[in-house]
Design a protein around this motif. Structure first.
Motif, short mmCIF file in Angstrom:
data_model
loop_
_atom_site.label_atom_id
_atom_site.label_comp_id
_atom_site.label_asym_id
_atom_site.label_seq_id
_atom_site.Cartn_x
_atom_site.Cartn_y
_atom_site.Cartn_z
N ARG A 161 23.69 141.95 114.75
CA ARG A 161 24.47 142.61 115.81
C ARG A 161 25.39 141.62 116.54
NH1 ARG A 161 19.19 145.56 118.51
NH2 ARG A 161 18.34 146.41 116.58
N ILE A 162 26.17 140.91 115.76
CA ILE A 162 27.09 139.92 116.34
C ILE A 162 28.42 140.61 116.65
CG2 ILE A 162 28.28 137.73 115.97
CD1 ILE A 162 26.05 136.96 114.03
N PRO A 163 28.80 140.68 117.91
CA PRO A 163 30.03 141.40 118.32
C PRO A 163 31.29 140.56 118.17
CG PRO A 163 28.95 140.52 120.26
CD PRO A 163 28.08 140.13 119.08
N ALA A 164 31.65 140.26 116.92
CA ALA A 164 32.83 139.43 116.66
C ALA A 164 34.01 140.32 116.30
CB ALA A 164 32.54 138.44 115.54
N LYS A 165 34.98 140.39 117.20
CA LYS A 165 36.16 141.23 116.99
C LYS A 165 37.33 140.39 116.48
CE LYS A 165 35.68 142.37 121.32
NZ LYS A 165 35.89 142.94 122.67
N LEU A 166 38.27 141.06 115.80
CA LEU A 166 39.45 140.37 115.29
C LEU A 166 40.36 140.00 116.45
CD1 LEU A 166 40.80 139.45 112.64
CD2 LEU A 166 42.06 141.62 112.66
N TRP A 167 40.81 138.73 116.47
CA TRP A 167 41.64 138.22 117.57
C TRP A 167 43.03 138.85 117.54
CZ3 TRP A 167 42.05 136.55 122.13
CH2 TRP A 167 43.15 135.81 122.58
N GLN A 168 43.47 139.28 118.73
CA GLN A 168 44.81 139.83 118.91
C GLN A 168 45.51 138.98 119.97
OE1 GLN A 168 43.10 143.93 119.64
NE2 GLN A 168 44.81 144.52 118.31
N PRO A 169 46.42 138.10 119.56
CA PRO A 169 47.08 137.18 120.50
C PRO A 169 47.70 137.86 121.71
CG PRO A 169 47.61 136.61 118.24
CD PRO A 169 46.90 137.93 118.18
N GLU A 170 48.16 139.08 121.53
CA GLU A 170 48.82 139.77 122.64
C GLU A 170 47.85 140.10 123.79
OE1 GLU A 170 47.88 142.87 119.44
OE2 GLU A 170 48.65 140.81 119.55
N LYS A 171 46.57 139.97 123.54
CA LYS A 171 45.58 140.26 124.57
C LYS A 171 45.08 138.99 125.28
CE LYS A 171 43.90 144.62 122.64
NZ LYS A 171 42.70 145.40 122.22
N ALA A 172 45.72 137.87 125.00
CA ALA A 172 45.28 136.60 125.60
C ALA A 172 45.31 136.63 127.12
CB ALA A 172 46.16 135.45 125.08
#
Length: 359
Positions: A71-82
Motif C-alpha cells: 500500500r505504497i501511495p506513490a503517485k506520478l509527479w506532475q511538475p505543474e503542481k510543484a
C-alpha cells in the motif's frame, strides 16, 4: 554514544512545522519506494502533509506487487503542481541523476549512491553514504535511532529494499545492511514478502528471453546481449538479473533501444569493477557508471556513427575498453554546505537513474 547521523536527523525533525507540505520525489524502485515510505513515517504528525511522487512509470511486476501489497501511495509527479508544496525531499537518488529533478530546490537528500566530481548536492539536510548497500538501511538506522517501531508493511518494504539493492547480499552490502535486515525481519510480513518475490517475470516477457539467448556474444571474459528496441529499460534489467545466475559468467551487458536512447545494463560477479567498466566504455557518448557489481550506460542513438549497427558499436566498445584514470578532481566532495555528506573512496561516476533494480 549517540550516532551523529541520528542526532542530526533528530535535530532536523525538530524543525518540521504544521504549515509545511512536503513532496518526496523518487526514481521508483524497491529501495526508493521503501525509503520514501520510511521518511513519510518519520515526518508523520509533524507537518501538514507528505506525498510521495515517482518520476518514472512502474512496469516491473515485482515492483507493482510491492506497491499493491504494501500500500505504497506513490503517485506520478506532475511538475505543474510543484507550487502546492512548501518543501521537497529526495531519497535513493541525487538531483543530477535525472532531468526531471532539475529546477527543484531540495530541503533533504538521503542516498547511498556514489558522489560525482563537480556534482555535490546541496540541501539543508544532505546524507550521502556510499558505504551502505541500500538507502533502506540508512532509513532503518534512522527509525531505530528515533525509537520509531515500523509496522509490518513498512518493515517488509525496507526489507525488500535492502534485499533487491544488495541482491540478497550477493553483490553488495555490509555489516550495517545485515544488521538492519535482521532487525526488520522480526517485524516484517513473511507472507507478503514471498508474494512480492514470486512476482518477478511476466509471461509476455518470455519471447524477450528467447531473443536474448540467440543474441548472446562472448566478449573478453564476459558477454553481451542485444535486444534491439524494447518498451522499457526495466526489461533489460530483468534479463540482466537473470544472467547473473549463469555459472561462470563474470559479467553481462544487456543492451537495447528505448525511445531513441541506447541503454546498456551491466551486471557482474564482483571480479571486476562493473561501474568503472560502464564508464570506460561509454563516458564520452553519454551517462555511465555504477557500483562494483552493477552499472548502467545511456546515450542517444544518434551518437553511433552512420552506417554502424548499434550492436556492433557496443560490442566494439566493450572489446576495446580502456579504463580512464581516477583523478583527484573529486577531492572537494567531502566539503558540503549542508549538514552532512560522505564521499565515495573510489570516486566512481554516480549511477544514472535506477541502477540496482529498475522500476
Amino acid at each position: 554514544m549517540t550516532n551523529p547521523y541520528v542526532a542530526q536527523m533528530r535535530q532536523w525533525r525538530q524543525t518540521l512545522t504544521k504549515d509545511q507540505r512536503w513532496a518526496i520525489l523518487i526514481s521508483a524502485d524497491p529501495d526508493a519506494l521503501a525509503s520514501a515510505l520510511a521518511l513519510k513515517r518519520i515526518m508523520a504528525h509533524r507537518v501538514r502533509g507528505v506525498d510521495i511522487f515517482r518520476i518514472n512509470e512502474v512496469t516491473r511486476p515485482d515492483n507493482l506487487a510491492m506497491i499493491r501489497y504494501l500500500r505504497i501511495p506513490a503517485k506520478l509527479w506532475q511538475p505543474e503542481k510543484a507550487d502546492l508544496y512548501t518543501n521537497f525531499a529526495m531519497v535513493d537518488s541525487q538531483p543530477h541523476h535525472n532531468p526531471a529533478f532539475q529546477g527543484i530546490t531540495f530541503d533533504l537528500i538521503i542516498d547511498h549512491h556514489p558522489l560525482t566530481a563537480g556534482q555535490l548536492p546541496q540541501a539543508p539536510f544532505c546524507d550521502i553514504r556510499p558505504g551502505f548497500g541500500a538507502t533502506s538501511t540508512m532509513m532503518t538506522r534512522y527509525l531505530q535511532g528515533l525509537r520509531i517501531k515500523p509496522g509490518p508493511l513498512l518493515s517488509t518494504a525496507l526489507l525488500y529494499g535492502i534485499r533487491t539493492d544488495t541482491a540478497n547480499f550477493e553483490r553488495s552490502g555490509g555489516e550495517d545492511d545485515l544488521r538492519a535486515y535482521q532487525w526488520l525481519i522480526k517485524h516484517a510480513d513473511a507472507t507478503l514478502l514471498r508474494r512480492i518475490i514470486r512476482s518477478e517475470y511476466l509471461r509476455a516477457w518470455l519471447p524477450l528471453f528467447s531473443r536474448a539467448f540467440r543474441s548472446l556474444r562472448d566478449c573478453r571474459g564476459g558477454a553481451m546481449v542485444w535486444l534491439n528496441e524494447v518498451d522499457s529499460a526495466d526489461l533489460l534489467v530483468a534479463v540482466a538479473d537473470f544472467f547473473t545466475r549463469v555459472h561462470g559468467l563474470k559479467w553481462i551487458a544487456v543492451c537495447g533501444v528505448v525511445e531513441k536512447t541506447v541503454v546498456v545494463i551491466f551486471r557482474g560477479d564482483g571480479s571486476r569493477d562493473i561501474g568503472r567498466l560502464a564508464d570506460a566504455c561509454f563516458y564520452d557518448v553519454g551517462s555511465a557508471g555504477g557500483h562494483r557489481n552493477l552499472g548502467r550506460a545511456e546515450f542517444p542513438l544518434a551518437a553511433i556513427p552512420a552506417g554502424t549497427k548499434p550492436a556492433d558499436f557496443i560490442f566494439q566498445r566493450l572489446h576495446s575498453r580502456k579504463l580512464r584514470p581516477v583523478t583527484a578532481s573529486a577531492a572537494p566532495l567531502a566539503e558540503n554546505a549542508g549538514q552532512q555528506a560522505v564521499h565515495s573512496e573510489t570516486l566512481e561516476p554516480a549511477p544514472v537513474q535506477a541502477l540496482a533494480h529498475g522500476a
